[in-house]
Design a protein around this motif. Sequence first.
Motif, PDB file in Angstrom:
ATOM      1  N   TYR A 334      -7.511   4.395   8.003  1.00 12.02           N
ATOM      2  CA  TYR A 334      -6.892   5.192   6.924  1.00 12.02           C
ATOM      3  C   TYR A 334      -6.624   4.295   5.712  1.00 12.02           C
ATOM      4  N   ARG A 335      -6.890   4.842   4.516  1.00 12.28           N
ATOM      5  CA  ARG A 335      -6.523   4.218   3.236  1.00 12.28           C
ATOM      6  C   ARG A 335      -6.074   5.355   2.309  1.00 12.28           C
ATOM      7  N   ALA A 336      -4.807   5.219   1.807  1.00 11.30           N
ATOM      8  CA  ALA A 336      -4.236   6.306   0.999  1.00 11.30           C
ATOM      9  C   ALA A 336      -5.052   6.574  -0.253  1.00 11.30           C
ATOM     10  N   SER A 337      -5.517   5.527  -0.928  1.00 12.09           N
ATOM     11  CA  SER A 337      -6.292   5.704  -2.153  1.00 12.09           C
ATOM     12  C   SER A 337      -7.651   6.313  -1.889  1.00 12.09           C
ATOM     13  N   THR A 338      -8.120   6.261  -0.650  1.00  9.01           N
ATOM     14  CA  THR A 338      -9.434   6.819  -0.297  1.00  9.01           C
ATOM     15  C   THR A 338      -9.291   8.177   0.381  1.00  9.01           C
ATOM     16  N   HIS A 339      -8.387   8.317   1.379  1.00  7.24           N
ATOM     17  CA  HIS A 339      -8.268   9.508   2.216  1.00  7.24           C
ATOM     18  C   HIS A 339      -7.200  10.493   1.733  1.00  7.24           C
ATOM     19  N   GLY A 340      -6.401  10.140   0.741  1.00 12.26           N
ATOM     20  CA  GLY A 340      -5.335  11.010   0.255  1.00 12.26           C
ATOM     21  C   GLY A 340      -3.986  10.549   0.781  1.00 12.26           C
ATOM     22  N   TRP A 341      -2.914  10.997   0.114  1.00 15.92           N
ATOM     23  CA  TRP A 341      -1.578  10.506   0.435  1.00 15.92           C
ATOM     24  C   TRP A 341      -0.833  11.380   1.443  1.00 15.92           C
ATOM     25  N   ASP A 342      -1.461  12.436   1.888  1.00 13.19           N
ATOM     26  CA  ASP A 342      -0.815  13.289   2.895  1.00 13.19           C
ATOM     27  C   ASP A 342      -0.814  12.555   4.248  1.00 13.19           C
ATOM     28  N   ILE A 430       7.241   4.665   5.195  1.00 11.15           N
ATOM     29  CA  ILE A 430       6.322   5.262   4.225  1.00 11.15           C
ATOM     30  C   ILE A 430       6.462   6.780   4.341  1.00 11.15           C
ATOM     31  N   THR A 431       6.878   7.409   3.244  1.00 13.38           N
ATOM     32  CA  THR A 431       7.098   8.840   3.242  1.00 13.38           C
ATOM     33  C   THR A 431       5.813   9.594   2.919  1.00 13.38           C
ATOM     34  N   ASN A 432       5.862  10.937   3.107  1.00 18.76           N
ATOM     35  CA  ASN A 432       4.720  11.787   2.806  1.00 18.76           C
ATOM     36  C   ASN A 432       4.522  11.842   1.280  1.00 18.76           C
ATOM     37  N   ASN A 433       3.232  11.764   0.859  1.00 18.85           N
ATOM     38  CA  ASN A 433       2.889  11.768  -0.574  1.00 18.85           C
ATOM     39  C   ASN A 433       3.727  10.730  -1.324  1.00 18.85           C
ATOM     40  N   ASN A 435       3.080   8.288  -3.204  1.00 23.47           N
ATOM     41  CA  ASN A 435       2.715   7.888  -4.569  1.00 23.47           C
ATOM     42  C   ASN A 435       3.378   8.749  -5.636  1.00 23.47           C
ATOM     43  N   SER A 436       3.923   9.927  -5.206  1.00 23.15           N
ATOM     44  CA  SER A 436       4.512  10.848  -6.169  1.00 23.15           C
ATOM     45  C   SER A 436       6.021  10.937  -6.036  1.00 23.15           C
ATOM     46  N   ASN A 437       6.651  10.037  -5.286  1.00 25.34           N
ATOM     47  CA  ASN A 437       8.109  10.046  -5.169  1.00 25.34           C
ATOM     48  C   ASN A 437       8.603   8.615  -5.008  1.00 25.34           C
ATOM     49  N   HIS A 438       9.924   8.474  -4.997  1.00 25.25           N
ATOM     50  CA  HIS A 438      10.547   7.145  -4.870  1.00 25.25           C
ATOM     51  C   HIS A 438      11.421   7.120  -3.610  1.00 25.25           C
ATOM     52  N   ASN A 439      10.820   7.677  -2.476  1.00 27.06           N
ATOM     53  CA  ASN A 439      11.606   7.836  -1.244  1.00 27.06           C
ATOM     54  C   ASN A 439      11.211   6.853  -0.142  1.00 27.06           C
ATOM     55  N   SER A 440      10.231   6.019  -0.353  1.00 26.61           N
ATOM     56  CA  SER A 440       9.855   5.034   0.671  1.00 26.61           C
ATOM     57  C   SER A 440      10.860   3.889   0.684  1.00 26.61           C
ATOM     58  N   ALA A 464       9.401  -5.407  -0.976  1.00 25.58           N
ATOM     59  CA  ALA A 464       8.762  -4.527  -1.973  1.00 25.58           C
ATOM     60  C   ALA A 464       9.226  -4.792  -3.399  1.00 25.58           C
ATOM     61  N   GLY A 465      10.219  -5.649  -3.576  1.00 21.94           N
ATOM     62  CA  GLY A 465      10.723  -5.963  -4.912  1.00 21.94           C
ATOM     63  C   GLY A 465      11.859  -5.077  -5.322  1.00 21.94           C
ATOM     64  N   SER A 466      12.030  -3.916  -4.650  1.00 21.96           N
ATOM     65  CA  SER A 466      13.131  -3.005  -4.957  1.00 21.96           C
ATOM     66  C   SER A 466      13.376  -2.103  -3.742  1.00 21.96           C
ATOM     67  N   HIS A 467      14.547  -1.393  -3.783  1.00 18.83           N
ATOM     68  CA  HIS A 467      14.867  -0.446  -2.728  1.00 18.83           C
ATOM     69  C   HIS A 467      15.534   0.765  -3.369  1.00 18.83           C
ATOM     70  N   PRO A 468      15.001   1.967  -3.133  1.00 18.52           N
ATOM     71  CA  PRO A 468      13.687   2.273  -2.528  1.00 18.52           C
ATOM     72  C   PRO A 468      12.555   1.865  -3.463  1.00 18.52           C
ATOM     73  N   PHE A 469      11.301   2.252  -3.045  1.00 20.20           N
ATOM     74  CA  PHE A 469      10.142   1.822  -3.841  1.00 20.20           C
ATOM     75  C   PHE A 469       9.053   2.892  -3.762  1.00 20.20           C
ATOM     76  N   THR A 470       8.049   2.764  -4.631  1.00 18.79           N
ATOM     77  CA  THR A 470       6.858   3.627  -4.648  1.00 18.79           C
ATOM     78  C   THR A 470       5.634   2.742  -4.461  1.00 18.79           C
ATOM     79  N   PRO A 471       4.877   2.929  -3.342  1.00 19.39           N
ATOM     80  CA  PRO A 471       3.712   2.061  -3.083  1.00 19.39           C
ATOM     81  C   PRO A 471       2.556   2.376  -4.037  1.00 19.39           C
ATOM     82  N   ASP A 472       1.762   1.365  -4.290  1.00 20.89           N
ATOM     83  CA  ASP A 472       0.527   1.532  -5.060  1.00 20.89           C
ATOM     84  C   ASP A 472      -0.632   1.940  -4.134  1.00 20.89           C
TER      85      ASP A 472
END
Length: 480
Positions: A334-342, A430-433, A435-440, A464-472
């Motif tokens: 699995y890769r989020a940028s390839t397979h989607g963030w769901d 790692i939360t669902n989707n 890339n579109s939230n700041h919940n991880s 991650a540099g911060s808490h919470p964070f948004t992964p790339d």
Amino acid sequence: MDIDAHQTKIPSSEKRSDHFQKASSLLSVAAIMMTVALFVRTETNMKILDSKFTQKIQEMGDSLDSLRVARQVLLTDSDISKGMEHKVNIVRRSLTSNESDSVNEAEADNGFKKYVTSIVTESIGTYCLSPGKVCVAGPRGLKGTPGNRGRRGPKGTKGETGTKGFMGPPGKSGKQGIKGDVGNPGIKGDKGDKGVPGHPGPKGEPGQSLSAPDVNVSPVSLTVTENQTAIFHCSATGHPKPKVSWRKINGAELVTTDGPDTALHVRTAGYNDSGSYMCTATSVLGKAQKMAKLYVEGFRWRSSILRDNVFYQSHLNQFLTPAVGSHPQWLLCYRASTHGWDVSTFHSNCDGKRNTVTIVKAGQYLFGGYTDIPWESSGGWTSTPNAFLFSLHNKEGLAPFKSVVKKPYRAMFRHSCCGPVFGTGHDIYITNNANSNHNSHAKFGYENVYSVPSGVQNKQALLAGSHPFTPDDWEVFYLG
């Protein structure tokens, strides 16, 4: 001679007198029995006996009286032979007992018996010869005393040997006996005479024409990753069939074969296995050669996050070697940028696969975690002592480090609502989707589920540099 005088000696000779008395009584009884028998055998209506027979009977009676007188005279040593009409010889015996008395007494008894027998025989013969008289044989007399055993006669001549009889038919075969022990091998016999040559066999099929060896290799060039197996095939033709061998150029011979398997296998290939390999086919008609090349590359993560950064790759390999060994083959699931963030796509692609590595990129920082337990869409908290976290580039500039689990029962959390989760609180979440939230989350070391390096100033912002964070981006690999 005075008879009275001799009678006085009888008591001293009682034994001798007793024998003579028994002999006289015996003769009397015998004569009477024979007479009665003659009368019983004659005709029952005979009334008047023949005068001659009567006269003989009278003479028998007179003879018996004479025997009695002779007995008396014998006892008085008188000679009885002068007054007897039939001249029976009676041997005069001494009244003195000696060893021959028994023998003489037996001779006297025999003489009396013969005398009576002659009288009866003559009387019966005269009577039976008279006209009209029929004489019937009387009953058998008493069995006489056996005489002395006669002398043994001369040995007879041996009879002729009889003819040999015919052999009878053979009998039925008996049951087979128990097999005996094997005997010692006999002496090898002489070689027999050479046999007559047989007829020549049929002519064979024409043979294959001779041809020089020819060789072909496949593939000509091959590139493999380190620890993989490289395989080259070599086919050879020619008659007679050539012998095939492989060797590395500027190296020793590797394999020699004349069977159907003429392949070269380079297992767990390393960097030093790179080079040229020669296949040679040899026969009496010559040889042929072809060369193949092998390229062995070092292990590379096919990761879009790590890219070709050898520094990050080498450290990650060092962290994983104690758990899975050196140079494993990691495959992407699995890769989020390839397979989607769901996260449902993550679960459908990675659930059930053991030995997974999660790599997360947040800005310039790189971190992740390893577990030997497969991810699932349910199960909650799962225990394993083999899980660990790692940091390749962090906010405080620490060198890449590995953080081992201290509370295995909180090592990982499995659920369909989210992606990979390590530790309580959460060390990585790692939360669902995402890339579109700041919940991880990356609250590293919040409840000391995983170890924290010494000297860390802000544990919750370290990874991650911060808490919470948004992964790339985030990706998951599994061991193939």
